[in-house]
Design a protein around this motif. Structure first.
Motif, mmCIF file in Angstrom:
data_model
loop_
_atom_site.group_PDB
_atom_site.id
_atom_site.type_symbol
_atom_site.label_atom_id
_atom_site.label_comp_id
_atom_site.label_asym_id
_atom_site.label_seq_id
_atom_site.Cartn_x
_atom_site.Cartn_y
_atom_site.Cartn_z
ATOM 1 N N ARG A 140 7.438 4.826 -2.167
ATOM 2 C CA ARG A 140 6.734 5.554 -1.102
ATOM 3 C C ARG A 140 5.272 5.818 -1.470
ATOM 4 O O ARG A 140 4.385 5.721 -0.631
ATOM 5 N N LEU A 141 5.034 6.190 -2.718
ATOM 6 C CA LEU A 141 3.664 6.496 -3.144
ATOM 7 C C LEU A 141 2.772 5.259 -3.088
ATOM 8 O O LEU A 141 1.610 5.339 -2.683
ATOM 9 N N VAL A 142 3.310 4.126 -3.477
ATOM 10 C CA VAL A 142 2.537 2.886 -3.457
ATOM 11 C C VAL A 142 2.375 2.389 -2.020
ATOM 12 O O VAL A 142 1.271 2.076 -1.577
ATOM 13 N N ARG A 143 3.476 2.360 -1.275
ATOM 14 C CA ARG A 143 3.465 1.777 0.066
ATOM 15 C C ARG A 143 2.804 2.682 1.104
ATOM 16 O O ARG A 143 2.013 2.232 1.920
ATOM 17 N N GLN A 144 3.121 3.998 1.053
ATOM 18 C CA GLN A 144 2.652 4.899 2.104
ATOM 19 C C GLN A 144 1.351 5.610 1.753
ATOM 20 O O GLN A 144 0.586 5.956 2.637
ATOM 21 N N ARG A 145 1.121 5.869 0.477
ATOM 22 C CA ARG A 145 -0.079 6.614 0.099
ATOM 23 C C ARG A 145 -1.157 5.757 -0.538
ATOM 24 O O ARG A 145 -2.218 6.243 -0.891
ATOM 25 N N GLY A 146 -0.839 4.477 -0.745
ATOM 26 C CA GLY A 146 -1.844 3.556 -1.264
ATOM 27 C C GLY A 146 -2.188 3.738 -2.734
ATOM 28 O O GLY A 146 -3.228 3.272 -3.188
ATOM 29 N N MET A 147 -1.323 4.399 -3.487
ATOM 30 C CA MET A 147 -1.583 4.556 -4.925
ATOM 31 C C MET A 147 -1.236 3.255 -5.642
ATOM 32 O O MET A 147 -0.388 2.490 -5.185
ATOM 33 N N GLU A 149 0.614 1.487 -8.849
ATOM 34 C CA GLU A 149 1.858 1.860 -9.513
ATOM 35 C C GLU A 149 1.583 2.789 -10.698
ATOM 36 O O GLU A 149 2.313 3.761 -10.917
ATOM 37 N N ASP A 150 0.510 2.513 -11.448
ATOM 38 C CA ASP A 150 0.163 3.370 -12.591
ATOM 39 C C ASP A 150 -0.211 4.782 -12.149
ATOM 40 O O ASP A 150 0.192 5.761 -12.788
ATOM 41 N N GLU A 151 -1.000 4.896 -11.068
ATOM 42 C CA GLU A 151 -1.356 6.223 -10.547
ATOM 43 C C GLU A 151 -0.104 6.989 -10.135
ATOM 44 O O GLU A 151 0.046 8.174 -10.450
ATOM 45 N N ALA A 152 0.784 6.313 -9.424
ATOM 46 C CA ALA A 152 2.009 6.961 -8.959
ATOM 47 C C ALA A 152 2.873 7.422 -10.136
ATOM 48 O O ALA A 152 3.371 8.549 -10.148
ATOM 49 N N LYS A 153 3.018 6.559 -11.125
ATOM 50 C CA LYS A 153 3.831 6.918 -12.295
ATOM 51 C C LYS A 153 3.213 8.093 -13.053
ATOM 52 O O LYS A 153 3.927 8.962 -13.554
ATOM 53 N N SER A 154 1.887 8.132 -13.125
ATOM 54 C CA SER A 154 1.188 9.224 -13.793
ATOM 55 C C SER A 154 1.453 10.545 -13.072
ATOM 56 O O SER A 154 1.730 11.574 -13.707
#
Length: 196
Positions: A140-147, A149-154
């Motif tokens: 969701r963070l990558v697909r919907q918020r445009g983060m 993968e590293d930003e989302a995992k952080s």
């Protein structure tokens, strides 16, 4: 008054659950929204953030450059603690004001992303955890918020684990599936809250 703590990891769906609860009549006290308010231009909160992190965290228009500040604090736990030490007391004071203005029969839902991390469960009559698998959150963070993968995992790593959140839950709403499966669960939780 029933005081409810609502939490879940980033990307778990707290915003949608809050929206649904508000549509049923809950008074929502949104810690994220308040956290933005307390660092708006001209506030003591923004002045304290600039004093701690430098003017480089300001956008050209004088507002807080959230992505820049996020890049600093989510890469360094000590810097995150410094930010939280500024913002959390301000958010707590404003949340208390909003709660005090709700009626005696109100269901007041405090949407608090870091409820587990900050040991806040005892402040509420009931804690609801919105649960989603880490892979679902990441997607969701990558697909919907445009983060990235590293930003989302952080961001996810800076929060409590799924197990830590579930350990404080009085009620769990499973939001691992499609949106259509969420609404009936939230309606059922609302009925339980109204009957308390």
């Amino acid at each position: 008054m029933v005081k409810v703590g609502l939490t879940g990891g980033i990307g778990a769906g707290k915003s949608e659950v809050s929206r649904l609860l508000a549509s049923y009549g809950a008074v929502i006290v949104d810690a994220d929204r308040i956290a933005r308010e307390v660092v708006e231009p001209g506030t003591a909160g923004l002045a304290a953030v600039v004093e701690e992190f430098g003017a480089g965290v300001l956008a050209p228009d004088g507002t807080l450059d959230r992505p820049k500040l996020g890049g600093i604090v989510f890469a360094d736990l000590e810097r995150l603690k410094a930010l939280n030490a500024i913002v959390h007391p301000l958010v707590g004071a404003r949340s208390a004001e909003l709660e005090a203005s709700a009626g005696p029969d109100a269901v007041v839902v405090h949407d608090v992303p870091l409820l587990a991390e900050n040991g806040l469960a005892p402040l509420y009559d009931l804690v609801i955890v919105i649960d989603a698998a880490p892979q679902t959150q990441l997607d969701r963070l990558v697909r919907q918020r445009g983060m990235t993968e590293d930003e989302a995992k952080s961001r996810m790593a800076a929060q409590a684990t799924r197990e830590q959140r579930l350990a404080i839950a009085d009620l769990v709403i499973d939001n691992d599936g499609p949106l259509a499966e969420l609404e009936p669960q939230v309606r059922e939780v609302w009925e339980r809250l109204r009957n308390r």
